[in-house]
Structure formats: structure tokens, C-alpha cells
Enzyme design. Structure first.
Site, short mmCIF file in Angstrom:
data_model
loop_
_atom_site.label_atom_id
_atom_site.label_comp_id
_atom_site.label_asym_id
_atom_site.label_seq_id
_atom_site.Cartn_x
_atom_site.Cartn_y
_atom_site.Cartn_z
N ASP A 59 -3.90 -12.82 3.65
CA ASP A 59 -5.14 -12.41 4.32
C ASP A 59 -6.39 -12.76 3.50
O ASP A 59 -7.51 -12.46 3.91
CB ASP A 59 -5.13 -10.92 4.70
N HIS A 99 0.82 -1.22 0.00
CA HIS A 99 0.00 0.00 0.00
C HIS A 99 0.86 1.27 0.00
O HIS A 99 0.32 2.36 -0.22
CB HIS A 99 -0.92 0.05 1.22
N ASP A 159 -2.51 -10.71 -2.36
CA ASP A 159 -3.04 -10.27 -1.06
C ASP A 159 -4.55 -10.06 -1.16
O ASP A 159 -5.09 -9.83 -2.25
CB ASP A 159 -2.34 -8.96 -0.69
N HIS A 193 -6.03 -7.48 -0.26
CA HIS A 193 -6.26 -6.06 -0.61
C HIS A 193 -5.56 -5.71 -1.92
O HIS A 193 -4.57 -6.34 -2.30
CB HIS A 193 -5.70 -5.16 0.50
#
Ligand SMILES: [Zn+2]
Length: 345
Positions: free
Chosen positions: A252, A128, A164, A166
């Protein structure tokens, strides 16, 4: 050969925060109890240099972060990213671990037809982190820094597969105008960082077509990812023809993870890594490096890492002590069809 470089970053911690040192120590403990560790080479991490970090991040941001950490431990904007006085050094070490993974993958000692891989088990995570700022638990974008380092060492085309939960918005931002890097992300739609990673974001300027987003509905799991591997990841990689394959390995998307609603199993993650390994063997002379991103369930995370390491080592039978999710999956065929059409796959 398969190497592992581990960065726990003990002093970069905030009580009660899901992104905690126990994530990496849980992986270390699981590895110590597994026969896999006898087949791995351990590397000692070396911090990234400021020159390496500023291949991705602006010098202004790097200098500002270096100053900011000297205050009391706190959350910085955009929340929920925390810093402590040691965070800058921990972030340099995590980026350095990713760089070492890439240097190992690219080492000329690799023999023809053999895997030349490494897994950087590092934190804080990176995908991120934007070129000009921290974001979402991430300070420096480890995988992006590793990709630029690989190119500085002579790797021409780099593919980054971000698996991931995200969207890897920071990595996308670093390369969206660059046709030498294919960034492919699977992620739960409308999750953090929210408007990020829609299927129609395909890159900018000369980089159009080199950003490939697959935003998945909640509930997607092993079945959806099997289709994604077969129908999108493999043909996109075959068309791009990378010299090096990097993986933003976030775990995740496991069904036990508290941060999302995707339903991969540890074995499902291992199967994705088997696909990625095959791509690296076919296109990259076996050169592949994985960099840890998210993964916040302390049982699921080590199980996913062990399954991935087994896959990298060429094992067919992958361990999964937790087992698969028990709920059914949504139909992702229309989404994958749209993505294929959009990208001409
Ligand atoms: Zn994540």
C-alpha cells in the site's frame, strides 16, 4: 527454490471494504498470466494450531475471538476490523500459510548458495494485530506467529522487515523486549495507527536497539527507499546477522494505493526485495519468507507482487506495467541521518 502459498479467505469479506478477497484473486490472475508461475512451487495451506497462535497472542484473546465470530457479521472494536462467522478459520489459515512459508524457507533440503524462499499470499493481513487483540483489518499477526514458529524450529535470530505503508505496531509490540528479533519498519508518518512508529521507539529492556522505525514524509518513493536500503537496512542487517529474514510485504506504499501518500512503484518494491534477498543470501543461507500485508489498489498490488517474485528469483530486469510516480519526492536525508545516529549505524 521459491514457493508460494495462497489463502484467499473468500468467506471473510465485508461488501465495499478495501481488505477484500479480490486482492488475492487479482494476484492469482496476474500470476496465471505470467511466465513466473512456471518457476514457482505451489504449497497447499494448512491452518495454524492454537498452540502456534498463542506463541504470540494471549489465550484470552484467541478464545474471545473464537466466540465473537459466531454472531452476525459486524465491525468489532477497534474499528475498522470486521468479522464474519468464518473469520476465525480464515485467520488460522492465513497464519498457517505464513508458517508454511517459514517451514519451506528453513527446509534442510535447500542447497548451499541457493535461495530457500517462500511468499505467503494470505489474508486477512496481520501486522496490526496486537498480542491481546484485533486491530486495523488484522485478526492474528501472521508474521509474528511465523517468526516464533521459526524460533521453535531452531532459528535463533530473526529479522522482520516491514515495508507496508503503515507501521507494524502489532509486530513491534510482540517483540519490543526481545533482542532475538530485529523489527525494522518503513511507513508513512502519522498515518494509521497514528502515534505509532516514531523514530525514537527503539525497543524496551533487553530489546533496546532491536526496534528500528523509519517514519517517512508523504511523497517519499523509490528514491527514498533506495537510500533507506543502502544507508539503514543493509548496515542494520549486517550488524544484527539474522538466521532468517521475514518480510511484512505490504504494497500500500505504491503511488496508486488509495490508503496513503507514499510513492513507491512496482519496480521500486522489486528493488527493495532485491536488497532483502541479498541480505538473506549473505547472512541466512538464502532463507527468506515474505508474508502479504496491505495493498488495496487492484492493479498495483499484483504488479508489486510480480516484481517482488521476480526479484526473489534473482531477475535483474523487473516488470512494471504501471510505471513510476510522476511527482517529486521530499528530501529524506535529514531523517535518515537522525535514524542512523540514533542506532549507531
Ligand atoms: Zn498497510
Amino acid at each position: 527454490m521459491l514457493a508460494v502459498v495462497t489463502v484467499v479467505s473468500e468467506p471473510h469479506a465485508d461488501a465495499g471494504h478495501p481488505e477484500q478477497p479480490a486482492r488475492v484473486t487479482a494476484i492469482q490472475a496476474a500470476l496465471a498470466h505470467s511466465s513466473l508461475h512456471e518457476r514457482l512451487t505451489a504449497l497447499r495451506p494448512v491452518p495454524a494450531t492454537l498452540e502456534q497462535v498463542t506463541r504470540v497472542h494471549t489465550p484470552d484473546y484467541v478464545a474471545a475471538l473464537g466466540r465473537a465470530v459466531h454472531g452476525p457479521p459486524r465491525i468489532i472494536e477497534p474499528a475498522p476490523t470486521y468479522i464474519t462467522p468464518e473469520s476465525f478459520d480464515c485467520a488460522l489459515l492465513a497464519a498457517g500459510g505464513a508458517i508454511q512459508a517459514v517451514e519451506t524457507a528453513l527446509a534442510p533440503t535447500a542447497r548451499e548458495g541457493e535461495l530457500s524462499g517462500a511468499f505467503a499470499l494470505v489474508r486477512p493481513p496481520g501486522h496490526h494485530a496486537m498480542p491481546e487483540g484485533a486491530m486495523g483489518f488484522c485478526l492474528f499477526n501472521n508474521v509474528a506467529i511465523a517468526a516464533r514458529h521459526a524460533q521453535a524450529l531452531g532459528a535463533g535470530k530473526v529479522m522482520i522487515a516491514d515495508i507496508d505503508l503503515h507501521h507494524g505496531n502489532g509486530t513491534q509490540a510482540a517483540f519490543e523486549e526481545d533482542p532475538s528479533v530485529l523489527f525494522l519498519s518503513t511507513h508513512q508518518n502519522s498515518l494509521y495507527p497514528f502515534a505509532s512508529g516514531p523514530e525514537d521507539a527503539m525497543g524496551l529492556g533487553a530489546g533496546v536497539g532491536c526496534t528500528l522505525n523509519i517514519p517517512l514524509p508523504p511523497g517519499s518513493g523509490d528514491g527514498a527507499y533506495e537510500r533507506i536500503c543502502e544507508e539503514i537496512i543493509v548496515p542494520a542487517a549486517d550488524r544484527f546477522g539474522p538466521d532468517l529474514l521475514l518480510v511484512s510485504a505490504g504494497f500500500d506504499a505504491h503511488w496508486r494505493d488509495p490508503l496513503g501518500e507514499l510513492q513507491l512503484s512496482a519496480r521500486g518494491y522489486g528493488r527493495i526485495v532485491q536488497t532483502l534477498r541479498a541480505i538473506a543470501m549473505r547472512h541466512c543461507g538464502g532463507k527468506i519468507a515474505l508474508v502479504l500485508e496491505g495493498g488495496y489498489d487492484l492493479q498495483a498490488l499484483p504488479a508489486c507482487v510480480l516484481a517482488s517474485l521476480g526479484a526473489l528469483l534473482g531477475d535483474e530486469d523487473l516488470p512494471d506495467p504501471i510505471g513510476p510516480a510522476r511527482s517529486s519526492e521530499p528530501d529524506v536525508r535529514p531523517l535518515l541521518q537522525r535514524v542512523r545516529l540514533r542506532h549507531g549505524l
